[in-house]
Every structure is written in structure tokens, then in C-alpha cells.
Design a protein around this motif. Structure first.
Motif, short mmCIF file in Angstrom:
data_model
loop_
_atom_site.label_atom_id
_atom_site.label_comp_id
_atom_site.label_asym_id
_atom_site.label_seq_id
_atom_site.Cartn_x
_atom_site.Cartn_y
_atom_site.Cartn_z
N PHE A 253 -37.12 -28.15 -55.22
CA PHE A 253 -37.50 -28.95 -54.14
C PHE A 253 -36.56 -29.87 -53.65
CE2 PHE A 253 -41.90 -27.11 -54.57
CZ PHE A 253 -41.84 -27.15 -53.25
N SER A 254 -35.96 -30.76 -54.62
CA SER A 254 -34.97 -31.74 -54.25
C SER A 254 -33.89 -31.08 -53.41
CB SER A 254 -34.25 -32.28 -55.34
OG SER A 254 -34.82 -32.77 -56.52
N ALA A 255 -33.54 -29.89 -53.61
CA ALA A 255 -32.17 -29.10 -52.80
C ALA A 255 -33.02 -28.90 -51.44
CB ALA A 255 -31.88 -27.94 -53.57
N ALA A 256 -34.26 -28.10 -51.48
CA ALA A 256 -34.71 -27.63 -50.29
C ALA A 256 -35.08 -28.93 -49.43
CB ALA A 256 -36.09 -26.93 -50.55
N ILE A 257 -35.39 -30.01 -49.76
CA ILE A 257 -35.88 -31.13 -49.21
C ILE A 257 -34.63 -31.98 -48.55
CG2 ILE A 257 -36.76 -33.34 -48.99
CD1 ILE A 257 -39.21 -32.11 -50.87
N PRO B 153 -32.31 -33.45 -65.63
CA PRO B 153 -33.40 -33.24 -64.32
C PRO B 153 -33.53 -34.57 -63.73
CG PRO B 153 -34.44 -32.40 -66.49
CD PRO B 153 -33.23 -32.99 -66.93
N ALA B 154 -33.44 -35.68 -64.14
CA ALA B 154 -33.79 -36.83 -63.56
C ALA B 154 -32.75 -37.17 -62.83
CB ALA B 154 -33.41 -38.20 -64.77
N ILE B 155 -31.49 -36.73 -62.51
CA ILE B 155 -30.44 -36.76 -61.56
C ILE B 155 -31.01 -36.26 -60.41
CG2 ILE B 155 -28.09 -36.37 -61.09
CD1 ILE B 155 -27.49 -36.20 -64.01
N GLY B 156 -31.53 -35.06 -60.39
CA GLY B 156 -32.07 -34.52 -59.14
C GLY B 156 -33.15 -35.26 -58.62
N PHE B 157 -34.22 -35.95 -59.42
CA PHE B 157 -35.03 -36.57 -58.87
C PHE B 157 -34.72 -37.76 -58.30
CE2 PHE B 157 -37.61 -35.33 -63.10
CZ PHE B 157 -37.41 -33.94 -63.08
N ALA B 158 -34.14 -38.36 -58.93
CA ALA B 158 -33.39 -39.66 -58.49
C ALA B 158 -32.80 -39.58 -56.95
CB ALA B 158 -32.56 -40.32 -59.45
N PHE B 159 -31.94 -38.45 -57.03
CA PHE B 159 -31.36 -38.01 -55.58
C PHE B 159 -32.46 -37.91 -54.58
CE2 PHE B 159 -28.87 -34.24 -53.65
CZ PHE B 159 -28.05 -35.35 -52.86
N VAL C 108 -46.48 -32.69 -47.85
CA VAL C 108 -45.59 -32.12 -48.71
C VAL C 108 -44.84 -33.16 -49.30
CG1 VAL C 108 -43.93 -30.26 -49.07
CG2 VAL C 108 -45.88 -29.98 -47.59
N TYR C 109 -43.90 -33.71 -48.63
CA TYR C 109 -42.92 -34.61 -49.08
C TYR C 109 -43.52 -35.86 -50.04
CZ TYR C 109 -40.10 -32.99 -45.49
OH TYR C 109 -39.60 -31.91 -44.61
N TRP C 110 -44.65 -36.32 -49.56
CA TRP C 110 -45.43 -37.16 -50.43
C TRP C 110 -45.75 -36.62 -51.79
CZ3 TRP C 110 -46.02 -42.13 -51.47
CH2 TRP C 110 -47.27 -42.52 -52.17
N ALA C 111 -46.34 -35.66 -51.76
CA ALA C 111 -46.83 -35.02 -53.06
C ALA C 111 -45.61 -34.78 -54.05
CB ALA C 111 -47.36 -33.63 -52.67
N ILE C 112 -44.49 -34.29 -53.64
CA ILE C 112 -43.26 -33.93 -54.09
C ILE C 112 -42.66 -35.06 -54.99
CG2 ILE C 112 -40.96 -32.81 -54.35
CD1 ILE C 112 -42.82 -30.86 -54.65
#
Lengths: 295, 296
Positions: free
Chosen positions: A225-229, A269-275, B85-89
Motif C-alpha cells: 500500500f505504501s508503494a501504491a499510495i 517493515p517500519a521503513i515502509g510505514f514511516a515513508f 482509504v488513505y486514512w484507513a491505511i
């Protein structure tokens, strides 16, 4: 200080990035054409992986892999007809909650049938070989080769075929596409199958490279989801670039060494989330740009 | 047998508090939070850390609620105008980030082992008296959260949130400060969830990273959907039903010949199927949130 050589970093990012890119590309395609953020998208990968492992006793691995991908896509089509078609009528959020429920159900069914222990395709110990200055196993080379070919093929399909043009038309404006005579239902069905197939390939390659657990797909949820967003939900090229970008960033951060104290691998995984969180804070509507701005 | 029912009743109270905290934002504010468990974790860990440092459980409970409220407010401010969607993720990412950090900082949070020996809220009691005291305490906590939820529902903030849920541009055009309303409800919701987490940690005398898995949020979300999005009573009804199904089926292992991870999968499967069934057949839940006339 960075403890690893650039070729090692790039090889690491290629393996990880290819897995993420296959999933992110499908996720973003589905979002572009259906306005549907499908959390259960990752389960295509898990189903494909487990189907391949089950069939690998009967068929040779490539055949098992192809049948596994077909099984995943067929199951995906059935779930779409039974569940998502009706939820999507209700709106974006019910569909997303429903897809989370589907994801939970699929993981539970797999754990019920196979248990939670990692499963893999029986294979002999692999010899590490040096590819362009980096140590890689043959299955890692295969993962990268298969993934990149699938990404390029899908990209070409979208860019140069009449079908691809229809997909892009629906993505740009579903209503206009419909009045121009584009069969939206067929386009949506095709996109669903392509996205499921790409995700299944990703899961199968990952299982062949290491092993499969019921959470194989779900563990990739946030990086994907990080990559897609970050790539801009709906933008295929953006998703692919962001996937490899996130993977490279992970590799670099994990290779950092502050006078002997490195960042533990469990933080990967945290790196992706922080990004993702940073990207969302500074570009609240994703990189696609703001549709409505509050002044 | 009595202990088993008391144990389930206490769990129902904890989950009902979490479900209420979720329903006031998703039902009230129209935001689907997939990381609500983060607030529960903040509450649980602050009680455990305070208790083990000898600073008192109640101080830990208060600190947890304050920290969670601050975190919620900040999240609302940072999230600003994020679409659904952004909020949920984002919320899911924040919760997973917290779980990763907790699992990896062994010195403060005990890492994967978690923290044991958390002092009880009600001093040392034994036997049936202890069970009754815990049950009474759980009901008191739940009552406080229900009262706060009902009050919020009737307040001006509650009305603003319902308009935001139905039509955000309309709410903004009516002069409602959307970001402020969302941030404030997130702060309240965070505090309520932290109370639930803190109470639970002190009740079972343990807190660990496995209590922060995304499935916990899914469980609470199922309660909210089944009960009826946006209704306080719905959240309580949903908590009773889902908890009875989820933890009431532990005895399956007595007559099913399955490994423990398969039994766990079966119970999760039940919850997932019920969630899907309600979404498809009765998406508004058991207690429907009809538009109401309000006296201003």
C-alpha cells in the motif's frame, strides 16, 4: 557508514522490490478502474503460493505454478461475483471493510487447512552464484527475471493494445468510457484477472524463493500500500517506481551502521510505514495531487 | 464455570469500550480506523510501566488516557483532509509501527515477552470476592465510557460529526471546523480505548505485543458493524455477540480433533464470516442509526 557494497544493496532491492511491484501494480490498476482499495488483493499471493505448494507433488514446479496462478484468479473471480460486486454498489468504505473481512477469512481458511507452520516446495540446497558482483541464489535470479518480465508485459499490454486503451479510458473516466461504447464490465473483469494473476505470480515466486505462511500476503500489506499510495493510487508506472524505491530505501537503511550499532532487521517493515506516513503528511491526497484544496 | 463466565463478561466490557471508542469516530466522524488497537496498547503499556516502576496503577491509567488523547489529537491534525482509504491505511501503518517498536525495545516494554506482574487496580483480594470486584470494576469502567459516549452523541460535537459523516463539504459550508471536530473526537476515542487497554492490562496482570495485532482492531470493527455503525448501544450489543462467539468457542478444542493453531483459525474464520454476512445482508447492523430530530 554503509556496511554493504552497492551491488549487494541493488540485488537486495531488486528481489524485494519485484515482489512488492507485482502486487502494487495490480492494486493500483484495480483502484484506477473500480475505485476499490482491495485489502484482500494480497491474498491472491497467498492462495497462489499454497496452491502451487500443494500441486508441486503432482506436477513439476513450472506447471504447478501456472495452475496455482489460475486457481488464485478463479477464486478471485468467484469472490468478486459473490461479495465485492454487491459491496462496491454500497460505496468505497464498505467495500474496503468487506475486503479486509475477506482477507481475514482467506487467511483463516488456509491456516485451518495447512496449519501456521511455514511450508515450502521441496528442493535441493542451492549454490550461491555471483551475478554482477552480488551474491544471489538461482531462485532469487528467477524471481527477479519472472517478475520483471511480467511487469514489462503488463506495461506493454496497457500501453499498446486496444484492450490497454480501454482500461486507461475506464480509469480516466468510467462514465465517458461507457458512453463512448467501452464495455466497462469486460474491462473490469480483465483488470481483475490481470491484477490477480500478477499477485499470484508474486506469491508463488516468493514461496519458491523462501517459504509460505498463511500471513505471506498480509505481511506485505503495508509495503504494497505504501508503494501504491506513494506512487499515486491509480498510476501504474508510479507504483512500480515507488516499489523499487521503497525496497532500495529499506536495503540502505538496514545496511546503515552507526559505530557498530545497526538497525535490527526486524524494523524492515517500519521503513515502509514511516515513508508512507511522511508522504501522506506532506502530500495529503497522495502524489496524484490535491483535487480539492482548502484555503 | 462461574470464573469462565466472569472472565468472558470482563472481556466483553473491555471490547465494548474499544467498540464504543471506534464507533464514535467511524460512525460519528465517518472515519474507518484500522489502527484503533494502538490506543489500547498505549493504555496497557503505560499502566504496566507505571505499575512496575512503583508509580501506581491509577497514575498509569491516567497517563495512558492523556497520552492516547494527545496522540489521537495529533493524528487528527496530521491526517487533516486524508480521504477514507488513505486514512484507513495511515492508521493501520501507525498501529503497526507502534507494535514493531514495542516488540523491539526490550528494555522498556519487555520486547516480544511483554510485561508481567502488573498490579491490580483494586488491591489484593482472593477467590470469589476478587472475581466479583473485577467484574464490578469492569462494569463501572464500561458505564463511564457509555455515559461519555451518550453525552458526546447528544453534544454539539456529536451533531457536527454526524453531518460530517453524511456530507463533509456540506459540513464545511455550514461553518463546522471539520479538522477540529475530527481531532477532538479522535482524542476522546483514544482516551476511551486507552482506559480499556489499561484496565485489561491490570486485570490480567500482563501486556504483550500480541495484544496489538491488527486482528484486534478487526474484532472491534466487527462488533461495530454488527451492532450498527454510529450507535453506542449497537457497539455494546455487538461486543456481547462477537465476544460470545469468539471466546465462547474456545471449548471447541474439547471435541474437535485439531491442532491449537487450527482451532484459533476456526474461531477467526467464524468472526470473518459473520462480518461478511452482516455487510452483505444487513449492512446497517442490528441497531440502525436513523436520522434523528435534535433539539438545539
Amino acid at each position: 557508514m554503509i556496511t554493504q557494497q552497492p551491488p549487494e544493496l541493488i540485488a537486495d532491492a531488486l528481489v524485494r522490490g519485484s515482489t512488492i511491484a507485482l502486487l502494487a501494480m495490480g492494486l493500483t490498476l484495480v483502484y484506477a478502474t473500480m475505485r476499490f482499495a482491495n485489502v484482500a488483493h494480497l491474498e491472491f499471493a497467498t492462495v497462489g503460493a499454497y496452491a502451487t505448494i500443494s500441486l508441486s507433488g503432482v506436477f513439476i514446479v513450472p506447471v504447478a505454478g501456472i495452475i496455482g496462478a489460475v486457481v488464485a484468479v478463479a477464486l478471485g473471480a468467484a469472490v468478486y461475483e459473490l461479495v465485492f460486486r454487491r459491496l462496491l454498489v454500497m460505496g468505497e468504505m464498505p467495500a474496503m471493510i468487506g475486503s479486509l473481512a475477506v482477507s481475514v477469512v482467506v487467511q483463516a481458511v488456509i491456516q485451518l487447512a495447512y496449519g501456521s507452520r511455514p511450508r515450502n516446495v521441496p528442493h535441493e540446497l542451492e549454490q550461491v552464484s555471483t551475478v554482477l558482483g552480488a551474491d544471489m541464489t538461482p531462485s532469487q535470479v528467477q524471481l527477479v527475471a519472472v517478475s520483471v518480465s511480467a511487469l514489462v508485459l503488463t506495461g506493454a499490454l496497457l500501453r499498446w493494445t486496444p484492450l490497454g486503451r480501454k482500461v486507461r479510458a475506464v480509469a480516466a473516466n468510467a462514465e465517458l468510457a461507457r458512453v463512448s461504447g467501452v464495455g466497462e464490465r469486460r474491462v473490469v473483469a480483465t483488470v481483475w484477472a490481470i491484477a490477480g494473476g500478477l499477485a499470484a505470480i508474486s506469491g508463488i515466486e516468493l514461496a519458491l524463493e523462501s517459504s509460505a505462511t498463511p500471513a505471506l500476503g498480509f505481511n506485505l500489506l503495508l509495503p504494497v500500500f505504501s508503494a501504491a499510495i506513494v506512487g499515486g493510487l491509480g498510476s501504474v508506472l508510479g507504483a512500480v517506481i515507488a516499489s523499487y524505491g521503497v525496497a532500495l530505501l529499506e536495503a540502505i537503511v538496514l545496511a546503515l551502521d552507526f559505530d557498530g550499532s545497526a538497525i535490527p532487521v526486524s524494523y524492515r517493515p517500519a521503513i515502509g510505514f514511516a515513508f508512507l506516513i511522511l508522504a501522506l503528511i506532506f502530500r495529503p491526497r497522495g502524489l496524484l495531487g490535491a483535487k480539492v484544496r482548502i484555503v | 464455570m462461574f470464573d469462565y463466565f466472569a472472565w468472558i463478561a470482563i472481556l466483553v466490557c473491555c471490547y465494548a469500550m474499544i467498540a464504543i471508542s471506534l464507533t464514535i469516530q467511524s460512525g460519528g466522524g465517518g472515519m474507518i480506523n484500522l489502527g484503533q488497537v494502538a490506543f489500547v496498547g498505549i493504555g496497557g503499556y503505560s499502566v504496566a510501566i507505571f505499575s512496575r516502576a512503583g508509580l501506581g496503577v491509577w497514575a498509569g491509567l491516567l497517563a495512558g488516557a492523556v497520552i492516547a488523547a494527545g496522540a489521537g489529537y495529533l493524528l487528527g491534525r496530521l491526517g487533516r483532509t486524508l480521504g477514507g482509504v488513505y486514512w484507513a491505511i495511515t492508521t493501520l501503518a501507525v498501529a503497526e509501527l507502534l507494535r514493531l517498536i514495542i516488540s523491539n525495545t526490550d528494555t522498556v516494554t519487555g520486547g516480544m515477552q511483554g510485561l508481567g506482574d502488573v498490579a491490580p487496580l483494586w488491591g489484593e483480594l482472593h477467590g470469589t470476592a476478587n472475581t466479583l470486584a473485577r467484574l464490578a470494576m469492569a462494569l463501572a469502567f464500561l458505564a463511564a465510557v457509555v455515559l461519555a459516549g451518550v453525552h458526546l452523541d447528544r453534544s454539539q460535537l456529536g451533531r457536527s460529526l454526524r453531518i460530517i459523516r453524511e456530507n463533509e463539504p456540506l459540513a464545511a459550508a455550514l461553518g463546522i471546523d471539520v479538522v477540529s471536530a475530527k481531532s477532538r473526537v479522535l482524542a476522546l476515542s483514544g482516551a476511551a480505548a486507552a482506559l480499556a487497554g489499561g484496565f485489561h492490562a491490570s486485570d490480567i496482570s500482563f501486556v504483550g505485543p500480541d495484544q496489538l495485532l491488527p486482528f484486534q482492531t478487526f474484532l472491534a470493527l466487527t462488533m461495530v458493524v454488527i451492532g450498527g455503525l454510529g450507535r453506542i448501544t449497537g457497539a455494546v450489543v455487538g461486543a456481547v455477540i462477537v465476544e460470545a462467539i469468539y471466546d465462547g468457542t474456545r471449548f471447541f478444542r474439547d471435541f474437535l480433533d485439531l491442532a491449537s493453531d487450527q482451532i484459533a483459525a476456526l474461531r477467526i474464520l467464524l468472526v470473518g464470516v459473520i462480518m461478511l454476512g452482516f455487510l452483505l445482508l444487513r449492512p446497517k447492523g442490528i441497531i440502525v442509526d436513523h436520522p434523528r430530530r435534535v433539539r438545539v
